[in-house]
Design an enzyme around this catalytic site. Structure first.
Site, PDB file in Angstrom:
ATOM      1  N   ASP A 183      35.705  44.500  25.162  1.00 58.35           N
ATOM      2  CA  ASP A 183      36.293  44.750  26.065  1.00 58.35           C
ATOM      3  C   ASP A 183      38.281  44.571  26.069  1.00 58.35           C
ATOM      4  OD1 ASP A 183      34.059  45.479  27.498  1.00 58.35           O
ATOM      5  OD2 ASP A 183      34.350  43.770  29.121  1.00 58.35           O
ATOM      6  N   ASP A 232      28.154  51.478  37.470  1.00 53.24           N
ATOM      7  CA  ASP A 232      28.604  50.817  37.785  1.00 53.24           C
ATOM      8  C   ASP A 232      28.459  50.355  39.515  1.00 53.24           C
ATOM      9  OD1 ASP A 232      30.140  50.738  35.234  1.00 53.24           O
ATOM     10  OD2 ASP A 232      31.501  51.423  35.691  1.00 53.24           O
TER      11      ASP A 232
END
Length: 245
Positions: A8, A128
């Site tokens: 990330d 998500d």
């Protein structure tokens, strides 16, 4: 089942967030290309990369992503702020194997249909969710749409996979939301990749059981960086399960 180590990106660095909170970022490596190369050296067959800054409307980590693509030969899937056909084409042209559409997929399902037709096998959708509701815009905005309802919009689109992340577990080392992930996998006709909270080798062993056979892969983040999961053993478990099948 494919094990996807996660990188990330925030401000050009490799970080992990806690439950999607950009203010709760832990920096694990400032050399993202080196981190990517280490994952390849360990034996992983894919990389999962997310541009956190672009996902929330900030500047892109394009230079960091380019360094990762130059550092490895294994395929890379990339998500975060990819919201136009031009951006999809650009990243695929730069060497990304698969792009992940999140906010764009929920706001503009037609983009998914067009992209899948133009780039077959190269487009995934990221779903998500917090408390069962899909969240977009870097996980900051809830849509009120359920996980399965959202996924079913793309059943005939030709998506390569759906990546389901339970935001409340992401980075918390509290374990995957396996029940919700399996429910999704059984409700749709395309591959599902689990994400959010994987914490131990025991969980990887659980994922190798027959009832998880519908899952195409799992994303591993903080547990790798914190040393809770040793790559060689995790990959051995995955290989053993594949050979047994």
């Amino acid at each position: 089942m494919i094990l996807f180590p996660a990188i990330d990106l925030k401000d050009g660095q490799c970080v992990r967030l806690l439950r999607g909170d950009m203010a709760a970022a832990t920096v694990y490596n400032t050399d993202v290309a080196f981190q990517a190369a280490q994952f390849e050296k360990a034996g992983f067959r894919w990389l999962h990369v997310v541009d956190l800054d672009a996902a929330t409307g900030g500047s892109s980590n394009a230079a960091a992503i380019a360094s990762i693509l130059s550092a490895v030969s294994i395929p890379v899937q990339l998500g975060g702020g990819i919201r136009t056909l031009g951006a999809i084409e650009d990243w695929l042209g730069k060497g990304v194997r698969r792009v992940i559409l999140g906010t764009a997929a929920l706001r503009n399902p037609d983009l998914v249909l067009t992209a899948c037709r133009k780039f077959p096998g190269a487009v995934a959708v990221g779903i998500d969710a917090r408390a069962g509701q899909v969240a977009i815009e870097g996980w900051t905005e809830r849509t009120g749409v359920g996980i399965i309802e959202a996924a079913k919009r793309f059943e005939d689109a030709g998506v390569a996979a759906v990546i389901y992340t339970d935001i409340d577990r992401d980075g918390a080392l509290s374990g995957l939301n396996l029940s919700a992930t399996l429910a999704l996998a059984h409700a749709v006709n395309f591959p599902v990749i689990a994400s959010g909270g994987l914490a131990s080798l025991e969980e990887i062993r659980r994922l190798m059981q027959p009832d998880c056979a519908r899952l195409a892969g799992v994303i591993i983040g903080r547990a790798l960086y914190d040393g809770r999961i040793e790559p060689a053993e995790a990959l051995r478990l995955a290989r053993s399960a594949s050979e047994a099948a």
